[in-house]
Write a protein that holds these residues in place. Sequence first.
Motif, PDB file in Angstrom:
ATOM      1  N   ALA B 165       6.279  -7.126   2.526  1.00  0.00           N
ATOM      2  CA  ALA B 165       7.328  -6.185   2.116  1.00  0.00           C
ATOM      3  C   ALA B 165       6.873  -5.368   0.902  1.00  0.00           C
ATOM      4  O   ALA B 165       7.048  -4.150   0.852  1.00  0.00           O
ATOM      5  N   THR B 166       6.267  -6.053  -0.070  1.00  0.00           N
ATOM      6  CA  THR B 166       5.793  -5.357  -1.271  1.00  0.00           C
ATOM      7  C   THR B 166       4.689  -4.360  -0.914  1.00  0.00           C
ATOM      8  O   THR B 166       4.708  -3.202  -1.349  1.00  0.00           O
ATOM      9  N   SER B 167       3.747  -4.805  -0.096  1.00  0.00           N
ATOM     10  CA  SER B 167       2.622  -3.937   0.261  1.00  0.00           C
ATOM     11  C   SER B 167       3.104  -2.735   1.073  1.00  0.00           C
ATOM     12  O   SER B 167       2.638  -1.611   0.868  1.00  0.00           O
ATOM     13  N   SER B 169       5.995  -1.325   0.917  1.00  0.00           N
ATOM     14  CA  SER B 169       6.695  -0.379   0.037  1.00  0.00           C
ATOM     15  C   SER B 169       5.681   0.462  -0.736  1.00  0.00           C
ATOM     16  O   SER B 169       5.930   1.630  -1.037  1.00  0.00           O
ATOM     17  N   GLU B 170       4.521  -0.124  -1.032  1.00  0.00           N
ATOM     18  CA  GLU B 170       3.472   0.633  -1.734  1.00  0.00           C
ATOM     19  C   GLU B 170       2.755   1.587  -0.776  1.00  0.00           C
ATOM     20  O   GLU B 170       2.403   2.716  -1.145  1.00  0.00           O
ATOM     21  N   LEU B 202      11.984  -5.600   5.028  1.00  0.00           N
ATOM     22  CA  LEU B 202      12.496  -5.944   3.700  1.00  0.00           C
ATOM     23  C   LEU B 202      12.050  -4.935   2.640  1.00  0.00           C
ATOM     24  O   LEU B 202      12.532  -4.967   1.506  1.00  0.00           O
ATOM     25  N   ALA B 203      11.126  -4.046   3.014  1.00  0.00           N
ATOM     26  CA  ALA B 203      10.710  -2.991   2.085  1.00  0.00           C
ATOM     27  C   ALA B 203      11.755  -1.889   1.985  1.00  0.00           C
ATOM     28  O   ALA B 203      11.759  -1.112   1.029  1.00  0.00           O
ATOM     29  N   ASN B 205      14.891  -0.147   0.996  1.00  0.00           N
ATOM     30  CA  ASN B 205      15.977  -0.319   0.026  1.00  0.00           C
ATOM     31  C   ASN B 205      16.363   1.047  -0.508  1.00  0.00           C
ATOM     32  O   ASN B 205      15.942   2.071   0.026  1.00  0.00           O
ATOM     33  N   ASP B 209      12.481   4.342   1.932  1.00  0.00           N
ATOM     34  CA  ASP B 209      13.072   4.396   3.264  1.00  0.00           C
ATOM     35  C   ASP B 209      12.127   3.938   4.388  1.00  0.00           C
ATOM     36  O   ASP B 209      12.452   4.093   5.555  1.00  0.00           O
TER      37      ASP B 209
END
Lengths: 407, 407
Positions: B165-167, B169-170, B202-203, B205, B209
């Motif tokens: 999810a973190t990756s 979003s990046e 989960l990315a 938010n 988008d």
Amino acid sequence: MEEKKNLIVGQSGGPTAAINSSLAGVYSGAKHYGIKKVYGMRHGIEGLLAEKIIDLDDTLDSTFNIELLKRTPSSYLGSCRYKLPKPEAGNEIYKKIFEILEKYNIGMLVYIGGNDSMDTIQKLSEYASMISSSIRFIGVPKTIDNDLPVTDHTPGFGSAAKYIATSISEIVRDSNVYDLKSVTFVEIMGRNAGWLTAASALAQNKFNDGPDFILLPEIGLDLKGFIKVLDNKLAEKNNIVVAVSEGIKDQNGNYISEDEGNVDAFGHKMLSGTSDFMAKIVKTELGVKTRAIEINTLQRAAAHLQSKTDIDEAFNIGFLGVKAGIEGETGVMMYFDRVSDAPYLSIIRKCDINLVANIEKEIPRGWISEDGFGVNEKFIEYAKPLIMGELSNIVCDGIQSHISSLK
Amino acid sequence: MEEKKNLIVGQSGGPTAAINSSLAGVYSGAKHYGIKKVYGMRHGIEGLLAEKIIDLDDTLDSTFNIELLKRTPSSYLGSCRYKLPKPEAGNEIYKKIFEILEKYNIGMLVYIGGNDSMDTIQKLSEYASMISSSIRFIGVPKTIDNDLPVTDHTPGFGSAAKYIATSISEIVRDSNVYDLKSVTFVEIMGRNAGWLTAASALAQNKFNDGPDFILLPEIGLDLKGFIKVLDNKLAEKNNIVVAVSEGIKDQNGNYISEDEGNVDAFGHKMLSGTSDFMAKIVKTELGVKTRAIEINTLQRAAAHLQSKTDIDEAFNIGFLGVKAGIEGETGVMMYFDRVSDAPYLSIIRKCDINLVANIEKEIPRGWISEDGFGVNEKFIEYAKPLIMGELSNIVCDGIQSHISSLK
């Protein structure tokens, strides 16, 4: 700079995890020095030409948003890869740029970017001088590649290096799970300069003995010789990890992965990944398990592993870039002048943009190990301070928060 | 379990960022319940057969080392992929295993692993029953794939999901830098079950988008139809990010990336990456810039982004596995029984190993969006609590510290 003038800032070239911190620094500097309007150009000089200009007060309207911006990877304003023509009086592109700058009452243009962006600053300041414009042009460096001259290092390198070192230490753990012989190639960005690949050496510590070898573009690779070295190492150790630059070349200066005429499913010639190429060769030659891992885009975008040193410096160099412009400088790039490795201390200065534009800095031969398959203590002393410190992540629902994207 | 008996623990299958926390839990549980010797088998059951056995007191000799172990990715003891034969009285392999267990005075064997490892526990407990051995066999689940039945989720999934999810979003930030149309395919592990690929949702938010589409192995892909959907989306949005499972299949159940007979430089047929394949097709069909990003080994090894929920649960399920053995259970797997999504609460229970071994759990169709290109709120409610919380990283010289490797 006349008091009633405005500032415009742009970002250019490839994204990094620190370039938005420099943007935050420029914005904060402009506010500190009383500049009223701070404009951002969308997608660099290309957006400026299309008059895609935003007022940064609209989104950077709170300290919290500025903190989010510092933690947001990639280029908030968008980027471009646009090379200006040679500046000549009467050139239509320059005329248009300066018309737009006058229209927005711009007194200072700050451009955050790498080599090509410094070329842009050089040309704009040269043209400004030709037409006796009073607009100031300031370059703020960024690039994960760390290949700009004059400056000790570039903002963005430290965070990318921290991501590389951390990831390599995890890959080393992942590589020694099974009771068999294996060689893992980890491919790292940097086509002509090996700074980022060399940063993998920062993974070596008392808990972790990898990577075992580092292949840099600065050193022409003797492939047969290296395979022999690997073979010897496998006699003493089961699992070997090799950090390899995407740009390694053979001893004749040709890219290693160009050798084989790989053709993809659609008939296109593939510059197949360097790590893929190495993994296949070594598997064939030594008959051991091999893996190719490409540390892709994340090495320039992994804001969750920012180096605090890097982010603070990126902010400060942006802030002081504005100070330089206020004090009358133009046609300069801001840079880091290192005073001490440990304790680490750098000061921020300015230099003539002509010393920087279009020049690439490689790793000095004296920082590379004698056999060419690693780096020595000099590189470690240089690079270690740049990955130190962690920002407090602003986490929401389990992942790091970023500033909302511009539409 | 008789008081003077010892415990042996092993790890098996692919590494995760949480499997060592379960090992720490087993060790701590054994100490808590007064078990004197806690042995570790190197490289799972294969190492046991070769009598590669270590005394865990030698290295887990301080609370600090146990904290480091929890933060160390991959399998500290090493792993194997070894399938035991059908248990039959007199079988040489089983005779040897039980001889070694008797020799070390073992009263309980704990095996931390996925599907195949639970098969091992099932067979060992079946054989023990045949020969009326009093040794207890306890399975502790782990797998980033989250595809074990009975349990609500598996340790290791939450940390991998947080990394994904973190990756993502990046990567979404990285993808919208240039002012042009682009489609980025991000390939995520999970050959038959799409849990980890789905975690990319989960990315999404209020700051972010993406990803725009999620392609799961549970849904047969209509490639032509999907390309039309992409084309429509590109009319309203410049940069699209697609999370794609390595295991997506067409509507006839064939792996997408097997279709084209890619052959590598050495004439080997390549199962070229699914993301590579999609990027090439879409580039050809729609004429836009495409990128393929493979989130490789790091998704199972990125301990620097562990979910605290995951690490705590992994520890506790190991600890309570020992408790179950002490209380007389054997031939069981420990599992999570979820009581509530928000606030999140799961309790740890045990089930008959026969309910688990060799069965794979897919994402329910009702958690996947109607068009099949994403997940719905039910998946989010399920997955979100599992990525929550961050461990304090123990950082030294800029990178997370791990426990020293076993030699």
